[in-house]
Design a protein around this motif. Structure first.
Motif, PDB file in Angstrom:
ATOM      1  N   GLN A 171       0.828  -1.207   0.000  1.00  0.00           N
ATOM      2  CA  GLN A 171       0.000   0.000   0.000  1.00  0.00           C
ATOM      3  C   GLN A 171       0.860   1.254   0.000  1.00  0.00           C
ATOM      4  OE1 GLN A 171      -2.093  -1.325   3.584  1.00  0.00           O
ATOM      5  NE2 GLN A 171      -4.016  -1.034   2.494  1.00  0.00           N
ATOM      6  N   ILE A 172       1.916   1.248   0.809  1.00  0.00           N
ATOM      7  CA  ILE A 172       2.795   2.416   0.881  1.00  0.00           C
ATOM      8  C   ILE A 172       3.473   2.652  -0.462  1.00  0.00           C
ATOM      9  CG2 ILE A 172       4.877   3.356   1.969  1.00  0.00           C
ATOM     10  CD1 ILE A 172       4.084   1.799   4.499  1.00  0.00           C
ATOM     11  N   ALA A 173       3.923   1.576  -1.097  1.00  0.00           N
ATOM     12  CA  ALA A 173       4.579   1.707  -2.400  1.00  0.00           C
ATOM     13  C   ALA A 173       3.632   2.319  -3.428  1.00  0.00           C
ATOM     14  CB  ALA A 173       5.066   0.333  -2.870  1.00  0.00           C
ATOM     15  N   THR A 174       2.378   1.875  -3.414  1.00  0.00           N
ATOM     16  CA  THR A 174       1.392   2.422  -4.351  1.00  0.00           C
ATOM     17  C   THR A 174       1.141   3.896  -4.081  1.00  0.00           C
ATOM     18  OG1 THR A 174       0.309   0.272  -4.563  1.00  0.00           O
ATOM     19  CG2 THR A 174      -0.978   2.212  -5.191  1.00  0.00           C
ATOM     20  N   MET A 175       0.980   4.258  -2.819  1.00  0.00           N
ATOM     21  CA  MET A 175       0.706   5.652  -2.456  1.00  0.00           C
ATOM     22  C   MET A 175       1.832   6.588  -2.861  1.00  0.00           C
ATOM     23  SD  MET A 175      -0.780   5.380   1.367  1.00  0.00           S
ATOM     24  CE  MET A 175      -2.107   4.262   1.754  1.00  0.00           C
ATOM     25  N   LEU A 176       3.072   6.144  -2.614  1.00  0.00           N
ATOM     26  CA  LEU A 176       4.222   7.015  -2.846  1.00  0.00           C
ATOM     27  C   LEU A 176       4.810   6.856  -4.244  1.00  0.00           C
ATOM     28  CD1 LEU A 176       6.078   6.664   0.589  1.00  0.00           C
ATOM     29  CD2 LEU A 176       4.321   8.309  -0.096  1.00  0.00           C
ATOM     30  N   HIS A 177       4.168   6.007  -5.067  1.00  0.00           N
ATOM     31  CA  HIS A 177       4.650   5.754  -6.430  1.00  0.00           C
ATOM     32  C   HIS A 177       6.098   5.265  -6.415  1.00  0.00           C
ATOM     33  CE1 HIS A 177       1.232   7.666  -8.702  1.00  0.00           C
ATOM     34  NE2 HIS A 177       1.021   8.122  -7.484  1.00  0.00           N
ATOM     35  N   LYS A 178       6.361   4.333  -5.520  1.00  0.00           N
ATOM     36  CA  LYS A 178       7.679   3.716  -5.428  1.00  0.00           C
ATOM     37  C   LYS A 178       7.519   2.208  -5.553  1.00  0.00           C
ATOM     38  CE  LYS A 178       9.542   7.255  -2.296  1.00  0.00           C
ATOM     39  NZ  LYS A 178      10.152   7.510  -0.967  1.00  0.00           N
ATOM     40  N   SER A 179       8.627   1.517  -5.761  1.00  0.00           N
ATOM     41  CA  SER A 179       8.577   0.061  -5.802  1.00  0.00           C
ATOM     42  C   SER A 179       8.557  -0.496  -4.384  1.00  0.00           C
ATOM     43  CB  SER A 179       9.792  -0.491  -6.552  1.00  0.00           C
ATOM     44  OG  SER A 179      10.980  -0.256  -5.806  1.00  0.00           O
ATOM     45  N   ASN A 180       8.058  -1.730  -4.255  1.00  0.00           N
ATOM     46  CA  ASN A 180       8.087  -2.391  -2.947  1.00  0.00           C
ATOM     47  C   ASN A 180       9.520  -2.487  -2.423  1.00  0.00           C
ATOM     48  OD1 ASN A 180       5.408  -2.718  -3.495  1.00  0.00           O
ATOM     49  ND2 ASN A 180       5.358  -4.927  -3.198  1.00  0.00           N
ATOM     50  N   LYS A 181      10.453  -2.731  -3.336  1.00  0.00           N
ATOM     51  CA  LYS A 181      11.857  -2.868  -2.948  1.00  0.00           C
ATOM     52  C   LYS A 181      12.391  -1.572  -2.347  1.00  0.00           C
ATOM     53  CE  LYS A 181      16.372  -4.224  -4.824  1.00  0.00           C
ATOM     54  NZ  LYS A 181      17.097  -4.668  -6.050  1.00  0.00           N
ATOM     55  N   THR A 182      12.015  -0.445  -2.947  1.00  0.00           N
ATOM     56  CA  THR A 182      12.481   0.850  -2.435  1.00  0.00           C
ATOM     57  C   THR A 182      11.908   1.130  -1.053  1.00  0.00           C
ATOM     58  OG1 THR A 182      12.739   1.772  -4.653  1.00  0.00           O
ATOM     59  CG2 THR A 182      12.479   3.340  -2.847  1.00  0.00           C
ATOM     60  N   VAL A 183      10.605   0.873  -0.879  1.00  0.00           N
ATOM     61  CA  VAL A 183       9.975   1.111   0.420  1.00  0.00           C
ATOM     62  C   VAL A 183      10.593   0.213   1.489  1.00  0.00           C
ATOM     63  CG1 VAL A 183       7.811   0.949   1.720  1.00  0.00           C
ATOM     64  CG2 VAL A 183       7.818   1.930  -0.583  1.00  0.00           C
ATOM     65  N   SER A 184      10.809  -1.055   1.147  1.00  0.00           N
ATOM     66  CA  SER A 184      11.438  -1.975   2.103  1.00  0.00           C
ATOM     67  C   SER A 184      12.848  -1.517   2.456  1.00  0.00           C
ATOM     68  CB  SER A 184      11.483  -3.392   1.519  1.00  0.00           C
ATOM     69  OG  SER A 184      10.187  -3.923   1.375  1.00  0.00           O
TER      70      SER A 184
END
Length: 238
Positions: A171-184
């Motif tokens: 959800q955070i990745a979608t909101m911030l327009h980032k990849s899951n890898k970047t958020v992790s």
């Protein structure tokens, strides 16, 4: 004669010219809404909030107390979860808006957004949406003093704060327009920066007094004993 209107919309802008424009958008494009236009959040009554199905807010970037204003809206959003919230955000307020105001029932648009895009987001009920014009990095637009501690980067703080609100990595990745890898990676970077050992320690830190101070959670949620009751409590607008 029975009214054909199916919703009640609220427009809030402290600038008369912006308020007039937003009210015109509602009047000309959404006749199914009965609308009320206001300059300040303090003008709203509890009855109006209980009736509202949409709140359109010009989150004026020149406010002398941006933290306090965002906290007010966050508190209302936790109590009135059936309302759709659309915020027009200045570039300087974008990091703060993501921290406080990005929820499933809200959308963040640029305060320079074309009228057609504002209409589209309202009409298509694009909840959980962040305008691409806000996501484009604007390092010079972030005003000093918006984040009270320098121990975490802006990105790390955004991720931890959203995790504290119950959002998952996807959800955070979608909101911030980032990849899951970047958020992790940003989450793990925060864990290392805070000298924590893993996710369990991270969540323990988030819920500690230090974590709440670092992420400003204590000013939004109140004391621990109040957390479970807050959504049912009415905020005083008097």
């Amino acid at each position: 004669m029975l009214s054909t209107r199916s919703g009640y919309g609220i427009v809030i802008s402290r600038l008369p010219v912006i308020q007039s424009g937003l009210c015109a958008i509602m009047r000309d494009n959404f006749p199914e809404y009965e609308s009320g236009c206001y300059q300040y959040i303090e003008e709203l009554t509890l009855m109006q909030l209980r009736r509202a199905t949409l709140v359109l807010v010009d989150l004026f970037g020149g406010s002398p107390e941006p933290h306090a204003i965002c906290e007010q809206y966050y508190s209302l959003m936790t109590q009135y979860t059936d309302i759709r919230w659309v915020f027009l955000v200045s570039p300087a307020l974008y990091p703060l808006a993501v921290e406080y105001l990005m929820r499933p029932q809200s959308s963040l648009l640029s305060d320079a957004e074309p009228v057609a895009e504002v209409i589209r987001v309202i009409r298509e009920k694009s909840d959980g949406y962040i305008s691409s014009s806000l996501v484009v990095p604007r390092s010079s637009a972030i005003e000093p003093g918006y984040f009270r501690s320098v121990s975490l980067t802006i990105s790390e703080r955004q991720v931890l704060r959203l995790l504290a609100k119950g959002w998952g990595i996807n959800q955070i990745a979608t909101m911030l327009h980032k990849s899951n890898k970047t958020v992790s990676a940003q989450k793990n970077s925060a864990i290392r920066r805070l000298s924590l050992r893993g996710n369990a320690d991270m969540y323990a830190w988030i819920n500690s007094a230090e974590g709440m101070r670092e992420l400003n959670l204590h000013t939004v949620y109140g004391e621990h004993a109040e957390w479970k009751n807050m959504p049912q409590r009415d905020i005083s607008l008097s």
